[in-house]
Design an enzyme around this catalytic site. Structure first.
Site, PDB file in Angstrom:
ATOM      1  N   SER A  98      69.657  -9.051  58.743  1.00 30.00           N
ATOM      2  CA  SER A  98      69.993 -10.442  58.415  1.00 30.00           C
ATOM      3  C   SER A  98      70.951 -11.057  59.433  1.00 30.00           C
ATOM      4  O   SER A  98      70.597 -11.216  60.593  1.00 30.00           O
ATOM      5  CB  SER A  98      70.563 -10.491  57.002  1.00 30.00           C
ATOM      6  OG  SER A  98      70.762 -11.824  56.609  1.00 30.00           O
ATOM      7  N   ASP A 237      69.748 -18.094  59.385  1.00 34.63           N
ATOM      8  CA  ASP A 237      70.364 -16.829  59.784  1.00 34.63           C
ATOM      9  C   ASP A 237      69.326 -16.014  60.584  1.00 34.63           C
ATOM     10  O   ASP A 237      68.216 -16.495  60.844  1.00 34.63           O
ATOM     11  CB  ASP A 237      70.900 -16.066  58.566  1.00 34.63           C
ATOM     12  CG  ASP A 237      69.810 -15.590  57.636  1.00 34.63           C
ATOM     13  OD1 ASP A 237      68.687 -16.134  57.691  1.00 34.63           O
ATOM     14  OD2 ASP A 237      70.056 -14.663  56.841  1.00 34.63           O
ATOM     15  N   ASP A 239      67.293 -13.561  60.023  1.00 32.44           N
ATOM     16  CA  ASP A 239      65.973 -13.211  59.488  1.00 32.44           C
ATOM     17  C   ASP A 239      65.352 -14.342  58.678  1.00 32.44           C
ATOM     18  O   ASP A 239      64.331 -14.136  58.018  1.00 32.44           O
ATOM     19  CB  ASP A 239      66.046 -11.929  58.651  1.00 32.44           C
ATOM     20  CG  ASP A 239      66.860 -12.103  57.390  1.00 32.44           C
ATOM     21  OD1 ASP A 239      67.859 -12.851  57.427  1.00 32.44           O
ATOM     22  OD2 ASP A 239      66.500 -11.516  56.357  1.00 32.44           O
ATOM     23  N   ASP A 241      65.960 -16.002  55.921  1.00 34.37           N
ATOM     24  CA  ASP A 241      65.916 -16.239  54.473  1.00 34.37           C
ATOM     25  C   ASP A 241      66.950 -17.288  54.064  1.00 34.37           C
ATOM     26  O   ASP A 241      66.847 -17.879  53.010  1.00 34.37           O
ATOM     27  CB  ASP A 241      66.052 -14.943  53.642  1.00 34.37           C
ATOM     28  CG  ASP A 241      67.357 -14.214  53.891  1.00 34.37           C
ATOM     29  OD1 ASP A 241      68.044 -14.506  54.882  1.00 34.37           O
ATOM     30  OD2 ASP A 241      67.700 -13.332  53.073  1.00 34.37           O
TER      31      ASP A 241
END
Ligand code: MG
Length: 454
Positions: A98, A237, A239, A241
């Site tokens: 992340s 961010d 990744d 999500d």
């Protein structure tokens, strides 16, 4: 529940030198394969430099355990979750850390409906892992590996075909050099937006700024919004999500305001419905949801996926993260971006004006150092003390630290961080005076039981 040994609040994360190693990934692959009983697994990764080695080790473990692997390559986490659901797989595995630094990586498992693995499932995986009770497939039962290059295209199509956005918005987007570089700019163009991209080429070193979208590391985005005279700006961010938004004046839209706007729209569409949010968000969300006939429930931070299993929800949001239940059970940043544009289209107003319609109360956050071994006793003492000191209590929520809502409308939350050696305090007053009183109470509590100066 038993204490987890490998998994944290968001899967497994840590340094690639000491924690998230290829060896760990290989054994976890075999553990997952054993847990789901062969089956088919969708496997993807974010853009980190260590992604390929961890992903290949994971694939190897899954194949050795007898699972078939569908490799979707570099994708945002929401795309991986969507594909797991869409392709009818038995599990999804995302290799991502992340917003952690580039020296870290991580592993996250998803259910067939895209939902992240819940804590009890992670414990089952840990049991297999630590007992080494994983199954090794016979020579003629080893799994097969196939590439599926269509995941990004399918995901872009899902959003393009389901949100209604007027063409012509000018949008600036900062993907933090992360995996959403492959989705959000393209979705926006397909929705008829004029897109100005910033840090939207994959680079696992995250050269521009930390992959954690915070107002203080997004100055370039704010400047670009101004010089390009854009209608709205977004950042993700590493990744993809998470999503944050800036209005046409370059102002950061508070996380809680965004949650309130999404919640309002979901409840209005249904004429009712239950919304879940975390314990640390503003009472403005309660006001917006309740005034439209909806119901709001609060859950522990990180528990949105579980809440979406336990309750019949129309929307779930915690700061920076949204689950749109009419799509699925996963947290989705690109979809949040599209939903903001849909809102701007249906309201035909600038985002600053839409956001200003959400009540705004003065809110204050402060963190204090607290060693992990002191967290439990601190919370016990703090809870007793604060319940003794506080009056005019309207409601106590003690699922994640302690949150006290007062008759006057203000509230105070004291909790210990699940990921760092810290105590976090959040307080909101209906007036500055009430906020000052809550701040004083929080300080008195912390100073009494923690070794911190005034
Ligand atoms: Mg993330």
């Amino acid at each position: 529940m038993r204490e987890k040994r490998l998994f944290g609040t968001c899967g497994i994360r840590g340094s690639i030198d000491s924690k998230v190693t290829p060896e760990l990934a290989y054994r976890l692959g075999m553990s997952l394969s054993t847990y789901i009983g062969d089956g088919e697994v969708v496997l993807g990764r974010d853009a980190r430099t260590s992604g390929e080695t961890i992903q290949n080790a994971m694939a190897s473990g899954l194949l050795a355990g007898g699972s078939d692997v569908l490799d979707v390559g570099i994708v945002p986490t929401p795309t991986l979750a969507f594909s797991t659901d869409d392709l009818g797989a038995d599990a999804g595995v995302m290799i991502t850390a992340s917003h952690n630094p580039p020296t870290d990586n991580g592993i996250k498992f998803h259910n067939p409906n895209g939902l992240e693995y819940l804590p009890e499932q992670e414990l089952d995986i840990e049991d297999i892992y630590f007992e080494e009770s994983y199954k090794r497939a016979e020579w003629n039962e080893i799994g097969s590996l196939e590439s599926y290059p269509g995941a990004i295209k399918d995901y872009i199509g899902l959003i393009r075909d389901s949100v209604e956005v007027d063409p012509g918005f000018k949008v600036v987007v900062d993907c933090a050099s992360g995996a959403s570089s492959l989705t959000t700019p393209y979705i926006l163009r397909e929705l008829g937006c004029e897109v100005v991209t910033l840090n939207s080429s994959l680079d696992g070193r995250f050269p521009a700024h930390s992959p954690e979208p915070q107002p203080w590391n997004l100055e370039d985005l704010q400047n670009l919004l101004e010089v390009t005279d854009a209608d709205v700006g977004f950042a993700h961010d590493g990744d993809g999500d998470r999503a944050v938004a800036f209005d046409e004046k370059g102002n950061f839209i508070k996380h809680d305001t965004l949650i309130a706007l999404f919640a309002k729209r979901a409840v209005e569409r249904e004429g009712k419905g239950t919304v879940a949010t975390s314990v640390n968000t503003s009472s403005s969300i309660d006001e917006v949801v309740e005034s439209r006939g909806g119901e709001l429930i609060r859950v522990s931070l990180g528990d949105l996926p579980k809440a979406s299993e336990d309750h019949d929800l129309v929307y779930a949001g915690e700061p920076g993260k949204s689950i749109f239940l009419d799509y699925g059970r996963w947290i989705d940043g690109s979809l949040a971006v599209a939903k903001v544009l849909e809102l701007m289209s249906s309201e035909s107003k600038p985002l600053s004006e839409i956001a200003s319609e959400v009540p705004s109360h003065p809110i204050y956050r402060e963190n204090f150092p607290c060693p992990d071994e002191k967290k439990e006793s601190f919370m016990q003492n703090a809870r007793d003390f604060i319940l003794d000191e506080a009056d005019e209590i309207r409601e106590i929520i003690d699922i994640d630290g302690i949150r006290i809502d007062f008759e006057g409308g203000g509230w105070l939350l004291i909790r210990t961080s699940g990921t760092e050696p810290k105590v976090r305090t959040v307080m909101e007053g209906k007036t500055e005076k009430e906020l000052a009183e809550l701040k004083e109470l929080a300080h008195r509590t912390v100073e009494k039981f923690l070794d911190v100066g005034p």
